[in-house]
Write a protein that holds these residues in place. Sequence first.
Motif, mmCIF file in Angstrom:
data_model
loop_
_atom_site.group_PDB
_atom_site.id
_atom_site.type_symbol
_atom_site.label_atom_id
_atom_site.label_comp_id
_atom_site.label_asym_id
_atom_site.label_seq_id
_atom_site.Cartn_x
_atom_site.Cartn_y
_atom_site.Cartn_z
ATOM 1 N N CYS A 171 0.755 -1.167 -0.089
ATOM 2 C CA CYS A 171 -0.163 -0.082 0.119
ATOM 3 C C CYS A 171 1.004 1.339 -0.001
ATOM 4 O O CYS A 171 0.653 2.238 -0.687
ATOM 5 C CB CYS A 171 -0.810 -0.198 1.115
ATOM 6 N N LEU A 172 1.858 1.436 0.768
ATOM 7 C CA LEU A 172 2.828 2.389 0.686
ATOM 8 C C LEU A 172 3.448 2.578 -0.351
ATOM 9 O O LEU A 172 3.777 3.961 -1.101
ATOM 10 C CB LEU A 172 3.686 2.296 2.106
ATOM 11 N N TYR A 173 3.949 1.480 -1.018
ATOM 12 C CA TYR A 173 4.561 1.916 -2.355
ATOM 13 C C TYR A 173 3.729 2.336 -3.277
ATOM 14 O O TYR A 173 4.059 3.188 -4.118
ATOM 15 C CB TYR A 173 5.340 0.327 -2.742
ATOM 16 N N LEU A 174 2.373 1.674 -3.492
ATOM 17 C CA LEU A 174 1.456 1.991 -4.432
ATOM 18 C C LEU A 174 0.816 3.292 -4.360
ATOM 19 O O LEU A 174 0.372 3.864 -5.407
ATOM 20 C CB LEU A 174 0.427 0.922 -4.448
ATOM 21 N N SER A 175 0.808 3.890 -3.384
ATOM 22 C CA SER A 175 0.604 5.097 -2.974
ATOM 23 C C SER A 175 1.073 6.380 -3.379
ATOM 24 O O SER A 175 0.627 7.179 -3.712
ATOM 25 C CB SER A 175 0.461 5.504 -1.294
ATOM 26 N N ASN A 176 2.430 5.882 -4.059
ATOM 27 C CA ASN A 176 2.974 7.017 -4.892
ATOM 28 C C ASN A 176 2.732 6.736 -6.338
ATOM 29 O O ASN A 176 3.246 7.542 -7.205
ATOM 30 C CB ASN A 176 4.601 6.813 -4.615
ATOM 31 N N LEU A 177 2.040 5.618 -6.549
ATOM 32 C CA LEU A 177 1.815 5.413 -8.048
ATOM 33 C C LEU A 177 0.311 5.397 -8.300
ATOM 34 O O LEU A 177 -0.136 6.028 -9.368
ATOM 35 C CB LEU A 177 2.094 3.989 -8.504
ATOM 36 N N ALA A 178 -0.442 4.686 -7.574
ATOM 37 C CA ALA A 178 -1.794 4.568 -8.012
ATOM 38 C C ALA A 178 -2.810 5.718 -7.787
ATOM 39 O O ALA A 178 -2.537 6.505 -6.724
ATOM 40 C CB ALA A 178 -2.389 3.411 -7.299
ATOM 41 N N GLN A 179 -4.050 5.838 -8.291
ATOM 42 C CA GLN A 179 -4.841 6.903 -8.228
ATOM 43 C C GLN A 179 -5.527 6.403 -6.713
ATOM 44 O O GLN A 179 -6.061 7.395 -6.021
ATOM 45 C CB GLN A 179 -5.803 7.063 -9.206
ATOM 46 N N LYS A 180 -6.112 5.421 -6.521
ATOM 47 C CA LYS A 180 -6.852 5.056 -5.343
ATOM 48 C C LYS A 180 -6.477 3.446 -5.260
ATOM 49 O O LYS A 180 -6.163 2.633 -5.981
ATOM 50 C CB LYS A 180 -8.110 4.834 -6.028
ATOM 51 N N ILE A 181 -6.317 2.952 -3.810
ATOM 52 C CA ILE A 181 -5.985 1.686 -3.111
ATOM 53 C C ILE A 181 -7.196 1.509 -2.316
ATOM 54 O O ILE A 181 -7.399 1.951 -1.273
ATOM 55 C CB ILE A 181 -4.743 1.795 -2.544
ATOM 56 N N TYR A 182 -7.530 -0.021 -2.614
ATOM 57 C CA TYR A 182 -8.491 -0.386 -1.703
ATOM 58 C C TYR A 182 -7.598 -1.572 -0.924
ATOM 59 O O TYR A 182 -6.816 -2.387 -1.459
ATOM 60 C CB TYR A 182 -9.671 -1.257 -2.234
ATOM 61 N N LEU A 183 -7.664 -1.503 0.534
ATOM 62 C CA LEU A 183 -6.888 -2.480 1.335
ATOM 63 C C LEU A 183 -7.992 -3.276 1.755
ATOM 64 O O LEU A 183 -8.613 -3.164 2.562
ATOM 65 C CB LEU A 183 -6.275 -1.779 2.239
ATOM 66 N N ILE A 184 -7.960 -4.681 1.409
ATOM 67 C CA ILE A 184 -8.972 -5.836 1.777
ATOM 68 C C ILE A 184 -8.524 -6.634 2.862
ATOM 69 O O ILE A 184 -7.310 -7.144 2.482
ATOM 70 C CB ILE A 184 -9.477 -6.207 0.496
ATOM 71 N N HIS A 185 -9.062 -6.709 4.082
ATOM 72 C CA HIS A 185 -8.595 -7.846 5.064
ATOM 73 C C HIS A 185 -9.614 -8.590 5.403
ATOM 74 O O HIS A 185 -10.824 -7.771 5.814
ATOM 75 C CB HIS A 185 -7.936 -7.036 5.894
ATOM 76 N N ARG A 186 -9.558 -10.063 5.686
ATOM 77 C CA ARG A 186 -10.626 -10.541 5.989
ATOM 78 C C ARG A 186 -11.057 -10.586 7.525
ATOM 79 O O ARG A 186 -12.038 -10.929 7.844
ATOM 80 C CB ARG A 186 -10.251 -12.115 5.768
ATOM 81 N N ARG A 187 -10.085 -9.843 8.378
ATOM 82 C CA ARG A 187 -10.464 -9.748 9.769
ATOM 83 C C ARG A 187 -10.802 -8.399 10.080
ATOM 84 O O ARG A 187 -10.235 -7.549 9.234
ATOM 85 C CB ARG A 187 -9.269 -10.517 10.623
ATOM 86 N N ASP A 188 -10.756 -7.876 11.378
ATOM 87 C CA ASP A 188 -10.846 -6.526 11.790
ATOM 88 C C ASP A 188 -9.363 -6.003 12.369
ATOM 89 O O ASP A 188 -9.195 -4.968 12.888
ATOM 90 C CB ASP A 188 -11.935 -6.062 12.594
ATOM 91 N N GLU A 189 -8.458 -7.064 12.791
ATOM 92 C CA GLU A 189 -7.288 -6.722 13.630
ATOM 93 C C GLU A 189 -6.220 -7.262 12.425
ATOM 94 O O GLU A 189 -6.384 -8.206 11.712
ATOM 95 C CB GLU A 189 -7.050 -7.718 14.470
ATOM 96 N N PHE A 190 -5.214 -6.374 12.504
ATOM 97 C CA PHE A 190 -3.797 -6.576 11.607
ATOM 98 C C PHE A 190 -2.686 -7.375 12.134
ATOM 99 O O PHE A 190 -2.610 -7.159 13.419
ATOM 100 C CB PHE A 190 -3.476 -5.276 10.899
ATOM 101 N N THR A 191 -2.247 -8.069 11.410
ATOM 102 C CA THR A 191 -0.975 -8.760 12.015
ATOM 103 C C THR A 191 0.644 -7.888 11.742
ATOM 104 O O THR A 191 1.381 -8.459 12.217
ATOM 105 C CB THR A 191 -0.502 -10.281 11.406
ATOM 106 N N CYS A 192 0.463 -6.896 11.261
ATOM 107 C CA CYS A 192 1.682 -6.252 10.623
ATOM 108 C C CYS A 192 2.190 -5.395 11.983
ATOM 109 O O CYS A 192 1.576 -5.211 12.908
ATOM 110 C CB CYS A 192 1.326 -5.212 9.496
ATOM 111 N N LEU A 193 3.242 -4.764 11.704
ATOM 112 C CA LEU A 193 3.744 -3.978 12.414
ATOM 113 C C LEU A 193 2.907 -2.514 12.847
ATOM 114 O O LEU A 193 2.443 -2.090 11.867
ATOM 115 C CB LEU A 193 5.271 -3.422 12.229
ATOM 116 N N ASP A 194 2.971 -2.213 14.107
ATOM 117 C CA ASP A 194 2.064 -1.007 14.394
ATOM 118 C C ASP A 194 2.385 0.181 13.389
ATOM 119 O O ASP A 194 1.419 1.090 12.877
ATOM 120 C CB ASP A 194 2.027 -0.781 15.908
ATOM 121 N N THR A 195 3.711 0.397 13.320
ATOM 122 C CA THR A 195 4.553 1.309 12.645
ATOM 123 C C THR A 195 3.918 1.392 10.976
ATOM 124 O O THR A 195 3.526 2.533 10.446
ATOM 125 C CB THR A 195 5.886 1.565 12.792
#
Length: 303
Positions: A156-180
């Motif tokens: 998402c961060l990489y594509l934010s410099n390229l794409a017009q719009k980004i949908y981030l789709i996740h099957r749960r409501d909690e994420f497993t990534c780093l908070d930062t």
Amino acid sequence: MYDIIIIGAGPAGLTSAIYARMANKKTLVLEKNYIGGQTANIYDIKNYPGFENISGFELAEKMKLQSKNLGAEFKTAEVKSVNFTEEIKQVQTFTETLESKCVIIATGAYAKPLDVKNEKQFYGKGLSYCATCDGNFFKNKIVAVVGGGNTSMDDCLYLSNLAQKIYLIHRRDEFTCLDTKLDAVKQISTQDSKIEILTNTVVTALNGNELLQSINILNKQTNKTNTLKVDGLFVAIGRMPDTEIFKQQLKLTTNGFIETNINMETNIKNVYAVGDVRNTPLRQIVTACADGAVAVNHFIKQK
């Protein structure tokens, strides 16, 4: 005859090569795709010691150069079979049979598919499993990223410099990534709505003619379906170990990862597994590098 053959040239394999050559062992690194593995596709790395931020490609290049300067030999080749039953191990590529006293497996893992309707049809035609590889094709277009881990956030961060719009789709409501990483994505989402986060949502089908034109999504809480018009879809839902050729000889987990002890030893003497391919509680570049160092050190010390 080699002292050490390393299968795979990601950070774990490259670190193994560096340590092997520092011990003056005749070393060969085999890689079927490109040096650096999945690390080479990471847009920005902020948690590797010594670098506040560095691209995965640049970090992989530094590791490759270091190992080559130390005298490691590299070959672009795919391993089709192995024979670990004898003291001298055999590694068979599609063109030759190689022999070594020790084999270090660093084959990593490959992207998990969504397993939804028309997925295979649109691979390379709007569907990608690597944003940094293919993101440039989607400048000023609408894309979706599927996943809730570090890779999906990086995408998402990489594509934010390229794409017009980004949908981030996740099957749960909690994420497993780093908070930062999540905070950085949410900041972009809040500032200009370029990133729209859809939680408790799954992709059910891909649609289009020659190229991807839309995706069907299902909200698991409301059970409502919707169609999103997108030009591109990037899947980042995890990885599967590349262990098919080893399953007849090595002990694997039910998910296919190679079982090792604290010295990275497999169930066969002088065969080691390092990095993402092994059963490990943490899959990071720094832990992959540590695995490679541990494996080589153990092989050298027992000689």
